[in-house]
Design a protein around this motif. Sequence first.
Motif, PDB file in Angstrom:
ATOM      1  N   ALA A 194       0.922  -1.284  -0.075  1.00 49.36           N
ATOM      2  CA  ALA A 194      -0.055  -0.144   0.015  1.00 49.36           C
ATOM      3  C   ALA A 194       0.877   1.296   0.116  1.00 49.36           C
ATOM      4  N   ILE A 195       2.127   1.100   0.762  1.00 53.02           N
ATOM      5  CA  ILE A 195       2.765   2.379   0.818  1.00 53.02           C
ATOM      6  C   ILE A 195       3.559   2.446  -0.486  1.00 53.02           C
ATOM      7  N   GLU A 196       3.891   1.336  -1.186  1.00 55.43           N
ATOM      8  CA  GLU A 196       4.527   1.580  -2.428  1.00 55.43           C
ATOM      9  C   GLU A 196       3.665   1.971  -3.395  1.00 55.43           C
ATOM     10  N   GLU A 197       2.306   1.765  -3.330  1.00 52.19           N
ATOM     11  CA  GLU A 197       1.325   2.466  -4.499  1.00 52.19           C
ATOM     12  C   GLU A 197       1.098   3.810  -4.111  1.00 52.19           C
ATOM     13  N   THR A 198       1.064   4.193  -2.823  1.00 49.29           N
ATOM     14  CA  THR A 198       0.775   5.448  -2.589  1.00 49.29           C
ATOM     15  C   THR A 198       1.987   6.377  -3.140  1.00 49.29           C
ATOM     16  N   ILE A 199       3.052   5.978  -2.949  1.00 54.38           N
ATOM     17  CA  ILE A 199       4.291   6.659  -3.415  1.00 54.38           C
ATOM     18  C   ILE A 199       4.345   6.748  -4.844  1.00 54.38           C
ATOM     19  N   ARG A 200       3.996   5.552  -5.676  1.00 53.87           N
ATOM     20  CA  ARG A 200       3.920   5.671  -7.216  1.00 53.87           C
ATOM     21  C   ARG A 200       3.004   6.727  -7.574  1.00 53.87           C
ATOM     22  N   ARG A 201       1.653   6.469  -6.828  1.00 53.30           N
ATOM     23  CA  ARG A 201       0.465   7.437  -7.134  1.00 53.30           C
ATOM     24  C   ARG A 201       0.912   8.906  -7.142  1.00 53.30           C
ATOM     25  N   ASN A 202       1.729   9.312  -5.846  1.00 54.39           N
ATOM     26  CA  ASN A 202       2.150  10.575  -5.698  1.00 54.39           C
ATOM     27  C   ASN A 202       3.279  11.048  -6.732  1.00 54.39           C
ATOM     28  N   ASN A 203       4.013   9.999  -7.163  1.00 52.35           N
ATOM     29  CA  ASN A 203       5.092  10.515  -8.065  1.00 52.35           C
ATOM     30  C   ASN A 203       4.325  10.883  -9.400  1.00 52.35           C
ATOM     31  N   ARG A 204       3.457  10.029  -9.865  1.00 50.56           N
ATOM     32  CA  ARG A 204       2.872  10.296 -10.965  1.00 50.56           C
ATOM     33  C   ARG A 204       1.950  11.704 -11.045  1.00 50.56           C
ATOM     34  N   LYS A 205       1.486  11.836  -9.925  1.00 51.58           N
ATOM     35  CA  LYS A 205       0.665  13.012  -9.746  1.00 51.58           C
ATOM     36  C   LYS A 205       1.699  14.339  -9.987  1.00 51.58           C
ATOM     37  N   GLU A 206       2.893  14.010  -9.236  1.00 51.19           N
ATOM     38  CA  GLU A 206       3.815  15.312  -9.407  1.00 51.19           C
ATOM     39  C   GLU A 206       4.144  15.392 -10.564  1.00 51.19           C
ATOM     40  N   GLU A 207       4.485  14.366 -11.371  1.00 49.59           N
ATOM     41  CA  GLU A 207       5.002  14.289 -12.758  1.00 49.59           C
ATOM     42  C   GLU A 207       3.716  14.863 -13.693  1.00 49.59           C
ATOM     43  N   GLU A 208       2.388  14.724 -13.306  1.00 51.06           N
ATOM     44  CA  GLU A 208       1.526  15.268 -14.405  1.00 51.06           C
ATOM     45  C   GLU A 208       1.503  16.916 -13.865  1.00 51.06           C
ATOM     46  N   GLU A 209       1.631  17.179 -12.644  1.00 52.35           N
ATOM     47  CA  GLU A 209       1.672  18.535 -12.131  1.00 52.35           C
ATOM     48  C   GLU A 209       2.779  19.288 -12.897  1.00 52.35           C
ATOM     49  N   ALA A 210       4.114  18.589 -13.083  1.00 51.47           N
ATOM     50  CA  ALA A 210       5.045  19.232 -13.593  1.00 51.47           C
ATOM     51  C   ALA A 210       4.890  19.495 -15.008  1.00 51.47           C
ATOM     52  N   LEU A 211       4.323  18.640 -15.726  1.00 53.73           N
ATOM     53  CA  LEU A 211       3.971  18.739 -17.226  1.00 53.73           C
ATOM     54  C   LEU A 211       3.037  19.801 -17.328  1.00 53.73           C
ATOM     55  N   LYS A 212       2.157  19.872 -16.576  1.00 56.16           N
ATOM     56  CA  LYS A 212       1.191  20.845 -16.793  1.00 56.16           C
ATOM     57  C   LYS A 212       1.564  22.501 -16.476  1.00 56.16           C
ATOM     58  N   LYS A 213       2.570  22.223 -15.556  1.00 57.75           N
ATOM     59  CA  LYS A 213       3.091  23.497 -15.315  1.00 57.75           C
ATOM     60  C   LYS A 213       4.276  24.046 -16.549  1.00 57.75           C
ATOM     61  N   GLN A 214       4.688  22.890 -17.175  1.00 55.64           N
ATOM     62  CA  GLN A 214       5.619  23.254 -18.227  1.00 55.64           C
ATOM     63  C   GLN A 214       4.920  23.686 -19.485  1.00 55.64           C
ATOM     64  N   GLU A 215       3.807  23.181 -19.651  1.00 57.72           N
ATOM     65  CA  GLU A 215       2.840  23.503 -20.654  1.00 57.72           C
ATOM     66  C   GLU A 215       2.381  25.008 -20.893  1.00 57.72           C
ATOM     67  N   GLU A 216       1.972  25.181 -19.541  1.00 57.05           N
ATOM     68  CA  GLU A 216       1.429  26.569 -19.245  1.00 57.05           C
ATOM     69  C   GLU A 216       2.778  27.561 -19.443  1.00 57.05           C
TER      70      GLU A 216
END
Length: 286
Positions: free
Chosen positions: A170-192
């Motif tokens: 569960a902890i690994e899945e949470t960490i993976r989900r958080n990393n994916r969310k951070e990457e998406e936010e970084a891509l969104k900020k880069q596009e903006e």
Amino acid sequence: MAERKVLNKYYPPDFDPSKIPRLRLGKNRQIKVRLVAPFAMRCNTCGQFIGKGTKFNARKETTDESFHSIPIYRFYIRCQKCAAEITYKTDPENANYIAEKGAERNFEPWREEKALNEQLDKEKEEEEENNPIKALENRTMQSRREMEIMDELDEIRLQNAKAEQGNMRAIEETIRRNNRKEEEEALKKQEEEDDRLAKQIFASEGKRIKRAREEDAVERELAIKQSVCKTAAIAGKSANSAISRAVQGVIRKTKPPPSPAPQTNQQPSLNGMLAAYESDDDQDSD
């Protein structure tokens, strides 16, 4: 008031310290102390309950009793309600206190349980000494009980290991989900950021850039082709003129010079003079 701060006292010349009588204190003398009640008790006179930790001004004395050279002390306190005297003393053998007079100690179930367990253990030891078969049965039961306890402990360890493994997943899945969310936010900020920079570049000084139409593109291509053709024609004409000039220069160099006219004593006629003049003009123009 000033004398209490003086460090040196005056001793007269005839002072003899041996004449001062020494204070003889009794062995069982009482000392005033401040203490708290070591256990909960009830006064026998008025029935007042005294809780553990209640503070008292008490008197302490040393008794004639002792346990392995450890003296036993007696304490005197008074009830808060009726002022009846209550006494209790230390019990170094059991590391406790004993209510002696004036009050009764409240019932404490853990103390009764401890005494009962000690009595049962003592009876069991006496029975095993007198009956060896009973001792063997007790040891067998004890070993069986230990095996059952070990099995239960192993089962608990397995359950804990499974729970920890599930928690790790569960902890690994949470960490993976958080990393994916951070990457998406970084891509969104880069596009903006890219969109902002593009708008800033193309919107310079308030000028608007219009989209080119297809007709404008066709006209632009035709104009480019016409300009290319014109430049090619001009270049061809200049090349032809250069070639013609070069050919004329070569011919002029290879043409023999005109033979000089014979000198005569006669005067030249008017027609001859005009012909010579015209020939000079032609050479100059060439």
